[in-house]
Design a protein around this motif. Structure first.
Motif, mmCIF file in Angstrom:
data_model
loop_
_atom_site.group_PDB
_atom_site.id
_atom_site.type_symbol
_atom_site.label_atom_id
_atom_site.label_comp_id
_atom_site.label_asym_id
_atom_site.label_seq_id
_atom_site.Cartn_x
_atom_site.Cartn_y
_atom_site.Cartn_z
ATOM 1 N N CYS A 74 8.068 -19.093 5.578
ATOM 2 C CA CYS A 74 7.419 -17.785 5.803
ATOM 3 C C CYS A 74 6.016 -17.906 6.401
ATOM 4 O O CYS A 74 5.741 -17.282 7.432
ATOM 5 N N LEU A 92 14.592 -10.681 1.117
ATOM 6 C CA LEU A 92 13.418 -9.800 1.053
ATOM 7 C C LEU A 92 12.451 -10.288 -0.019
ATOM 8 O O LEU A 92 11.241 -10.388 0.198
ATOM 9 N N TYR A 93 13.003 -10.641 -1.167
ATOM 10 C CA TYR A 93 12.187 -11.124 -2.274
ATOM 11 C C TYR A 93 11.445 -12.402 -1.884
ATOM 12 O O TYR A 93 10.252 -12.549 -2.151
ATOM 13 N N LEU A 96 8.564 -11.548 0.402
ATOM 14 C CA LEU A 96 7.463 -10.877 -0.303
ATOM 15 C C LEU A 96 6.731 -11.863 -1.213
ATOM 16 O O LEU A 96 5.504 -11.880 -1.272
ATOM 17 N N ARG A 102 4.117 -7.372 4.886
ATOM 18 C CA ARG A 102 5.291 -6.505 4.666
ATOM 19 C C ARG A 102 5.609 -5.617 5.862
ATOM 20 O O ARG A 102 6.754 -5.308 6.134
ATOM 21 N N ARG A 103 4.558 -5.234 6.600
ATOM 22 C CA ARG A 103 4.798 -4.373 7.780
ATOM 23 C C ARG A 103 5.577 -5.098 8.869
ATOM 24 O O ARG A 103 6.058 -4.480 9.809
ATOM 25 N N ILE A 105 8.244 -6.894 8.298
ATOM 26 C CA ILE A 105 9.593 -7.224 7.819
ATOM 27 C C ILE A 105 10.570 -6.103 8.176
ATOM 28 O O ILE A 105 10.279 -4.922 7.979
ATOM 29 N N ALA A 120 12.353 -2.219 -0.690
ATOM 30 C CA ALA A 120 11.864 -2.112 0.691
ATOM 31 C C ALA A 120 10.940 -0.906 0.860
ATOM 32 O O ALA A 120 9.874 -1.004 1.484
ATOM 33 N N ARG A 123 7.564 -1.308 -1.136
ATOM 34 C CA ARG A 123 6.621 -2.252 -0.530
ATOM 35 C C ARG A 123 6.211 -1.838 0.881
ATOM 36 O O ARG A 123 5.379 -2.488 1.501
ATOM 37 N N ILE A 125 7.894 -1.807 3.910
ATOM 38 C CA ILE A 125 8.188 -2.772 4.975
ATOM 39 C C ILE A 125 8.250 -2.064 6.335
ATOM 40 O O ILE A 125 8.268 -0.829 6.396
#
Ligand code: LLP
Length: 453
Positions: A74, A92-93, A96, A102-103, A105, A120, A123, A125
């Protein structure tokens, strides 16, 4: 023999990746071992981006994390300025937890759970790529509950039939993915989304298939998607900000494979796209893509140790076949069984020797898990280290514990340094989630005491 990325043959004739002699890696970390070439991953990210940015500036490359995702990947993807496509709660987890912005994803899935959508949305995304009408209803409920907004792309099926294995083609009309364009479902999905204030319709998405070695289906998809953009604009008055064309560009598994280069691919796609947009009189959207394999496939190599070797009689020429068994197989690479995938091998501790022997590389599972039929290799003996190339995408990601094998470790190599990024599983891990009901425990305790007496 093909040498990929930083692979080279060093002074003592051993294969080296990222400045690390792989026989040393095998000794230090054990085998099977996935070795990831950091410099090649970074170079691929940069070159893919540059190929498109130089031709079509409004560009976003999302790495398709399903190909290979760990916590360490990541920050690397983030540093290269890419976005991330995730397709499950677990992906996703992971993103994060690793602190991925997050923006940046996008969330995928053809049957997203309430839990996935809730995480989602909470957070915030970047985009949810909406696949079906049930999901639109669920998203309406989730955003209402959380009093939040979320941007969505509508996934459409462009109706092109790519030339790849049927299990990895997704763009044809007869598919579980996305909204059909021809029957009006895609337009209807856009309409429903526009009617929900908490959903921000931002554009459309498609993905035609994977390991594509020509650009034909992508070109067909561009035309179909621009037509859909035009239809959306005509029917609803709304322009698409984003056109996401998914992933799919193929890689070299074998020397004879010739996938388009990033530049050839970018040239064809952007030309076709701008021509179609101009003809339709549409403003240029942001082009999003989701390459997975093209960025990471060639950057992975799996190391195995050779064990038993046997030569058996066969009916066809040359009359015998030599099976070389290694210490992994189906559990670390199911692709030969699933997709008839082909690979090449380098004998890592004799990389400089001519690879002129024909051998069949077999796994050690309780079935015919052949990794490579009729591979070219240097003469082999037990204890040799084999390096199977182009195992960076969908290998670790699809590994299993079949036969209660331990999933291998993953090391990231760069400039002579090797960092463990995934630990090898242990025998304790293998039984960690097992539970024995009390009644069976008592019985086995009785059995154990009986056998003691
Ligand atoms: N975007 C979407 C929506 C996808 O479904 C996929 C792959 C990608 C992007 C990334 O595709 P790529 O650039 O890696 O081709 N397990 C199979 C591959 C399955 C691909 C599924 N979707 C294999 O081992 O070949």
């Amino acid at each position: 023999m093909m040498l990929l990325g930083t692979q080279r043959i060093n002074e003592v004739g051993n294969l080296e990746i990222g400045g690390c002699d792989v026989t040393r890696l095998a000794a230090e970390f054990g085998t099977p071992l996935y070795v990831m070439d950091e410099a090649l991953i970074r170079e691929n990210c940069r070159r893919y981006r540059a190929a498109f940015e130089s031709r079509y500036p409004k560009n976003i490359i999302c790495y398709a994390s399903k190909a290979f995702l760990t916590m360490a990947i990541c920050p690397l993807i983030e540093e290269e300025g890419l976005y991330l496509d995730v397709a499950s709660l677990g992906e996703l987890y992971t993103a994060l937890r690793a602190g991925f912005p997050r923006r940046r994803i996008n969330l995928h899935g053809n049957n997203k759970s309430r839990e996935e959508l809730e995480l989602a949305v909470s957070r915030g995304i970047g985009h949810i790529v909406v696949d079906n009408f049930l999901e639109i209803e669920m998203l309406e409920a989730v955003t209402r509950e959380q009093t939040r907004q979320i941007a969505v792309l509508i996934r459409a099926t462009p109706g092109v039939d790519p030339d790849t294995h049927k299990f990895i083609s997704t763009g044809q009309a007869d598919t579980k993915f996305g909204f059909n364009i021809q029957d009006g479902s895609a337009l209807e999905a856009v309409r429903r989304t526009l009617a929900i204030p908490s959903l921000h319709f931002d554009g459309i998405h498609c993905h035609v298939g994977s390991q594509l070695l020509d650009t034909e289906s992508h070109e067909g998809a561009v035309d179909a998607m621009v037509q859909l953009m035009q239809q959306i604009r005509r029917e609803t008055g709304v322009a698409c900000n984003v056109l996401n064309l998914g992933g799919g560009l193929g890689v070299r598994y074998r020397s004879e494979h010739r996938p388009p280069t990033f530049d050839e691919f970018a040239e064809t796609i952007t030309r076709r796209l701008t021509a179609a947009l101009d003809a339709a009189g549409l403003p240029y959207p942001t082009l999003q893509q989701e390459p997975g394999r093209a960025l990471i496939g060639e950057a992975g190599t799996t190391l195995y140790t050779v064990g038993a070797i046997k030569t058996v009689p066969i009916l066809q020429e040359p009359g015998t076949r030599t099976y070389v068994s290694v210490d992994g197989g189906l559990s670390d690479n199911p692709r030969p069984q699933l997709y008839d995938a082909v690979y090449e091998v380098i004998v890592a501790n004799r990389a400089g020797a001519p690879h002129d022997q024909t051998v069949t590389i077999a796994g050690k599972h309780c079935e015919t898990d052949v990794l490579i039929w009729d591979a070219k290799a240097a003469p082999l003996q037990p204890g040799d280290i084999l390096a199977v190339q182009t195992t960076g995408a969908y290998n670790y990601a699809m590994a299993s514990n079949y036969n209660r094998f331990l999933r291998p470790a993953v090391v990231l190599v760069r400039d002579g340094q090797a960092d463990l990024i995934v630990e090898r599983e242990s025998l304790t891990d293998i039984v960690r989630k097992d539970r024995v009901p009390a009644r069976l425990r008592q019985r086995s305790a009785r059995g154990a005491s009986r056998s003691r007496s």
